[in-house]
Design a protein around this motif. Structure first.
Motif, short mmCIF file in Angstrom:
data_model
loop_
_atom_site.label_atom_id
_atom_site.label_comp_id
_atom_site.label_asym_id
_atom_site.label_seq_id
_atom_site.Cartn_x
_atom_site.Cartn_y
_atom_site.Cartn_z
N GLY A 32 -6.06 6.00 -9.59
CA GLY A 32 -5.10 5.74 -10.14
C GLY A 32 -5.44 5.13 -11.82
N ARG A 33 -6.45 4.23 -11.56
CA ARG A 33 -7.05 3.61 -12.85
C ARG A 33 -7.49 4.65 -13.85
NH1 ARG A 33 -6.72 -1.42 -13.36
NH2 ARG A 33 -6.97 -3.03 -11.59
N LYS A 34 -8.34 5.66 -13.21
CA LYS A 34 -8.83 6.95 -14.20
C LYS A 34 -7.60 7.57 -14.74
CE LYS A 34 -11.49 9.38 -11.69
NZ LYS A 34 -12.74 10.07 -11.03
N ALA A 91 3.53 10.13 -20.57
CA ALA A 91 4.46 8.71 -20.86
C ALA A 91 4.89 8.59 -19.74
CB ALA A 91 5.25 9.23 -22.05
N ALA A 92 5.57 9.25 -18.76
CA ALA A 92 6.18 9.07 -17.81
C ALA A 92 5.19 8.84 -16.61
CB ALA A 92 7.00 10.55 -17.21
N ALA A 93 4.01 9.16 -16.63
CA ALA A 93 3.00 8.94 -15.53
C ALA A 93 2.59 7.31 -15.63
CB ALA A 93 1.85 9.84 -15.84
N ILE A 94 2.41 6.85 -17.05
CA ILE A 94 1.81 5.66 -17.32
C ILE A 94 2.49 4.50 -16.56
CG2 ILE A 94 1.47 3.62 -19.09
CD1 ILE A 94 0.85 6.14 -21.15
N PRO A 95 3.65 4.23 -16.47
CA PRO A 95 4.44 3.22 -15.85
C PRO A 95 4.17 3.29 -14.25
CG PRO A 95 6.14 4.50 -16.51
CD PRO A 95 5.05 5.05 -17.31
N ALA A 112 0.95 -1.16 -0.08
CA ALA A 112 0.03 0.00 -0.03
C ALA A 112 0.82 1.09 -0.14
CB ALA A 112 -0.99 0.16 1.23
N ARG A 113 1.80 1.17 0.77
CA ARG A 113 2.66 2.22 0.81
C ARG A 113 3.39 2.46 -0.66
NH1 ARG A 113 7.88 2.62 0.67
NH2 ARG A 113 8.25 0.34 1.54
N GLN A 114 3.95 1.45 -1.20
CA GLN A 114 4.84 1.57 -2.58
C GLN A 114 3.63 2.00 -3.49
OE1 GLN A 114 6.39 -2.25 -3.37
NE2 GLN A 114 7.83 -2.10 -1.64
N ALA A 115 2.45 1.42 -3.32
CA ALA A 115 1.26 2.00 -4.30
C ALA A 115 1.13 3.44 -4.25
CB ALA A 115 0.17 1.30 -4.20
N LYS A 116 0.98 3.84 -2.90
CA LYS A 116 0.72 5.42 -2.98
C LYS A 116 2.00 6.35 -3.28
CE LYS A 116 0.33 8.93 0.75
NZ LYS A 116 0.22 9.06 2.26
N GLU A 117 3.33 5.89 -3.15
CA GLU A 117 4.38 6.50 -3.80
C GLU A 117 4.29 6.34 -5.19
OE1 GLU A 117 7.55 4.42 -1.87
OE2 GLU A 117 7.29 5.45 0.01
N ALA A 118 3.98 5.52 -5.83
CA ALA A 118 4.01 5.32 -7.39
C ALA A 118 2.71 6.24 -7.79
CB ALA A 118 3.64 3.97 -7.86
N PHE A 119 1.64 6.19 -7.02
CA PHE A 119 0.55 7.35 -7.25
C PHE A 119 1.20 8.64 -7.77
CE2 PHE A 119 -3.04 9.66 -6.32
CZ PHE A 119 -3.85 9.46 -7.39
N LEU A 120 1.78 9.01 -6.48
CA LEU A 120 2.27 10.35 -6.16
C LEU A 120 3.47 10.80 -7.22
CD1 LEU A 120 2.56 10.56 -2.21
CD2 LEU A 120 0.59 11.61 -3.97
N ARG A 121 4.20 9.73 -7.58
CA ARG A 121 4.93 9.91 -8.72
C ARG A 121 4.36 10.17 -9.92
NH1 ARG A 121 8.05 5.80 -5.95
NH2 ARG A 121 7.36 4.49 -7.76
N ALA A 153 4.13 13.64 -12.78
CA ALA A 153 4.33 13.69 -14.18
C ALA A 153 2.93 14.15 -14.77
CB ALA A 153 4.80 12.31 -14.73
N TYR A 154 1.94 13.65 -14.45
CA TYR A 154 0.57 14.10 -14.70
C TYR A 154 0.35 15.42 -14.72
CZ TYR A 154 -4.68 13.45 -15.17
OH TYR A 154 -5.69 13.62 -15.54
N ALA A 155 0.74 16.28 -13.66
CA ALA A 155 0.52 17.81 -13.40
C ALA A 155 1.24 18.45 -14.46
CB ALA A 155 1.14 17.96 -12.14
N VAL A 156 2.60 18.02 -14.99
CA VAL A 156 3.16 18.64 -16.01
C VAL A 156 2.89 18.08 -17.59
CG1 VAL A 156 4.84 19.44 -14.31
CG2 VAL A 156 5.39 17.29 -15.85
N ALA A 157 1.95 17.27 -17.49
CA ALA A 157 1.44 16.63 -19.02
C ALA A 157 2.52 15.66 -19.30
CB ALA A 157 0.95 17.70 -19.72
#
Length: 195
Positions: free
Chosen positions: A84-86, A65-69, A45-54, A58-62
């Protein structure tokens, strides 16, 4: 003896559904979130949250491609993470991966039942995939009276798709995308005016 009053579910709690419970914080949570986090280890869960924040950075700066992984990693570790799915679906859509985007938006709608963002982009994905009937069905799920411009455009495109002379689906998708772009610009201008 008084019962402890239940706290309302915040947006943050929904986004990170169950992470507090997994960390051992003593907060009650709805049964749906408890079920969603069942079987997810605290470390995952912690790792998922960290990946979501990363992914969000990337999403915030459009940089989709970096946000997908990052979003894929979040979902791999925490499959019930609907936000995360959306976001993954949106990033896949912008990358031209319409089939994969469609799958993510369908999963969100299967779990959430009603999600305007997912319905809007699911319809766009179907339009890009050349499936007008499914695009119409997805757009009929979009009910957001606060977004009159988008609702009007969807209703127009649905009417055109149901007419005897079918429009080019690429043109339909481009018209809806243009309406979304205009609405985003309006919202950004409003936010800048308030600042």
């Amino acid at each position: 003896m008084s019962e402890k009053k239940k706290e309302p579910l915040s947006r943050r709690d929904f986004l990170f559904g169950g992470l507090r419970r997994l960390r051992g914080e003593d907060r009650p949570e709805p049964a749906a979130l408890a079920a969603a986090t069942q079987g997810v280890a605290p470390d995952a869960a912690r790792q998922a949250k960290e990946a979501f924040l990363r992914g969000n950075q990337a999403y915030a700066v459009a940089d989709y491609a970096a946000a997908i992984p990052e979003y894929r990693e979040c979902i791999r570790l925490f499959p019930a993470h609907l936000e995360g799915r959306k976001r993954l679906g949106y990033c896949l859509y912008t990358a031209g991966q319409f089939l994969q985007a469609r799958i993510e938006f369908e999963r969100v709608l299967r779990e959430a039942k009603q999600d305007n963002f997912s319905a809007l982009y699911l319809g766009l994905a179907f339009a890009r995939l050349g499936q007008p009937e499914k695009a119409v069905a997805a757009w009929r799920q979009y009910h957001n009276t606060g977004e009159v411009r988008i609702m009007r455009e969807l209703n127009l495109q649905i009417a055109l798709l149901e007419s005897p002379e079918k429009p080019d689906l690429a043109d339909v998708a481009e018209e809806v995308e243009e309406t979304i772009r205009i609405r985003k610009e309006e919202l950004l201008a409003e936010a800048a005016g308030e600042a």
